[in-house]
Design an enzyme around this catalytic site. Structure first.
Site, PDB file in Angstrom:
ATOM      1  N   HIS A  48       9.299   4.959   2.869  1.00 10.36           N
ATOM      2  CA  HIS A  48       8.967   5.272   1.489  1.00 10.36           C
ATOM      3  C   HIS A  48      10.178   5.118   0.580  1.00 10.36           C
ATOM      4  O   HIS A  48      11.317   5.051   1.036  1.00 10.36           O
ATOM      5  CB  HIS A  48       8.407   6.686   1.366  1.00 10.36           C
ATOM      6  CG  HIS A  48       9.365   7.768   1.786  1.00 10.36           C
ATOM      7  ND1 HIS A  48       9.592   8.096   3.103  1.00 10.36           N
ATOM      8  CD2 HIS A  48      10.161   8.598   1.061  1.00 10.36           C
ATOM      9  CE1 HIS A  48      10.467   9.082   3.182  1.00 10.36           C
ATOM     10  NE2 HIS A  48      10.840   9.396   1.944  1.00 10.36           N
ATOM     11  N   ARG A  72      18.248   5.138   6.153  1.00  4.62           N
ATOM     12  CA  ARG A  72      18.030   4.172   5.074  1.00  4.62           C
ATOM     13  C   ARG A  72      18.189   2.732   5.558  1.00  4.62           C
ATOM     14  O   ARG A  72      18.972   2.470   6.473  1.00  4.62           O
ATOM     15  CB  ARG A  72      19.019   4.426   3.928  1.00  4.62           C
ATOM     16  CG  ARG A  72      19.008   5.835   3.375  1.00  4.62           C
ATOM     17  CD  ARG A  72      20.097   6.028   2.328  1.00  4.62           C
ATOM     18  NE  ARG A  72      20.141   7.391   1.824  1.00  4.62           N
ATOM     19  CZ  ARG A  72      20.841   8.374   2.379  1.00  4.62           C
ATOM     20  NH1 ARG A  72      21.584   8.127   3.460  1.00  4.62           N
ATOM     21  NH2 ARG A  72      20.818   9.588   1.868  1.00  4.62           N
TER      22      ARG A  72
END
Length: 375
Positions: free
Chosen positions: A243, A262
């Site tokens: 997301h 990440r």
């Protein structure tokens, strides 16, 4: 008694220079203000008359948290309340399961990487399920779109170099197709292709490219569903769901962790190999959370429940026995206790589990977080 909290502001570069200040009724600082933290996380703890909330919990965990909470989660506040002010897209990310977080934290501890090292992935040994509840129109990317739909999106860009990925997305089983294409999108060898794709992007994907030109996350974002929340609507994100948040103002509540893996759209630490291990390669629609009639937002996460109070002069009695964090975002909230406490716009308070019965009244809007157990 209810304890007034001094909250912390995190000045990440994706934050708005004005939105959080306007929401809280204070003067802008001239710098980005991305997140307000109300909680006991050691990264930015709230304070009670100068003392970190976590220190007070350490001194009296049963009195502050209650026996049911300590028995289930240990002597730590299990949730963290935030307000997000997103002005430009933030990192494309995923959160680990509890087992993955425990293993990753232990591995980096054994390697001797300091917890505050920017190159560290796991800040603590906990998972981080989270929910966002929109205060304004709020945009994000959440979960892998069906590969066939993504193939149609890529085809609409009319970039011939995308044909191999289009074929993979249409021809392979969904999990295999997503893994293959994401791996290639994040590879340095795809940068020339990205240069051809970015000028063809439209809508939110063009906005992402303008904010992060040349970033590998721009291509990866094309695999994810775009979701828009109107004020009062909420979205739950469990472990393994890729997301990114793109814009808007929202309440965010999560398990008390700072573990983020990440792969792009950020200047922070990127750990693509770990993300590929943690992410769930399963197409899924965004998991929206509908409030109950009494404005409760419940999820599968035991660590938190969010409640919105539209205050009127009719008093509401807060339950005892569980730790509760309150944040007033409009008007004025009054806590009838001994001594009484009044919260103006932007002010927060912590109600310990051992506090006597507390009554809430006032005019405006207040958000309250408490553990999901027994709530």
């Amino acid at each position: 008694m209810p304890l007034p909290l001094t909250t912390a502001i995190r000045p990440y570069d994706w934050g708005s220079r004005t939105a959080l200040a306007e929401l809280l009724g204070v003067e802008p600082t001239g710098r980005p203000q991305a997140e307000l933290w109300a909680g006991a996380h050691p990264g930015a703890p709230s304070r009670v008359h100068g003392t970190p909330l976590g220190v007070l919990i350490d001194r009296d965990p049963i009195g502050m948290l209650g026996a049911p909470c300590v028995d289930r989660f240990g002597p730590t506040l299990p949730y963290l309340l935030k307000v997000l002010a997103v002005e430009k897209p933030l990192s494309l990310q995923v959160h680990p399961t509890m087992a993955q977080a425990e293993a990753g934290f232990a591995r980096e501890e054994a390697q001797g990487i300091p917890v505050d090292d920017p190159a560290r992935t796991y800040k603590d040994p906990f998972h981080k399920p989270e929910m966002v509840c929109a205060l304004t129109e709020f945009h994000g990317l959440c979960g892998f779109r069906d590969p066939a739909e993504t193939a149609g999106l890529l085809e609409s860009l009319k970039v011939p170099e995308l044909d191999p990925w289009i074929g993979t997305l249409r021809g392979e089983p969904p999990a295999e197709a997503l893994r293959t294409v994401l791996t290639q999108m994040l590879d340095e060898g795809s940068r020339p292709l990205q240069a051809a794709v970015e000028p063809a992007l439209t809508g939110v994907y063009a906005d992402i490219a303008r904010a992060h030109p040349g970033d590998p996350g721009v291509l990866a974002a094309l695999l994810l569903d775009h979701v828009e929340l109107k004020p009062g609507q909420a979205l739950f994100l469990d472990a393994g769901v890729p997301h990114s948040y793109l814009g808007g103002l929202a309440i965010e509540v999560m398990a008390n962790s700072d573990n983020v893996v990440r792969c792009g759209l950020t200047a922070k630490h990127i750990d693509v190999p770990e993300l590929m291990r943690v992410v769930e390669f399963v197409p899924s629609r965004p998991h929206r959370v509908e409030p109950t009639a009494d404005c409760r937002y419940r999820t599968a996460a035991e660590e938190f429940t969010l409640v919105r109070h539209d205050l009127a002069e009719v008093p509401e009695d807060l339950p005892a026995g569980l730790p509760q964090t309150l944040l007033c975002l409009e008007g004025e909230a009054r806590l009838t206790a001994e001594p009484p406490l009044t919260l103006a716009r932007g002010e927060a308070a912590f109600v310990p589990a051992g506090a006597p019965a507390t009554r809430l009244t006032g005019h405006g809007t207040l958000y309250r977080v408490l553990p999901g157990i027994g709530s």
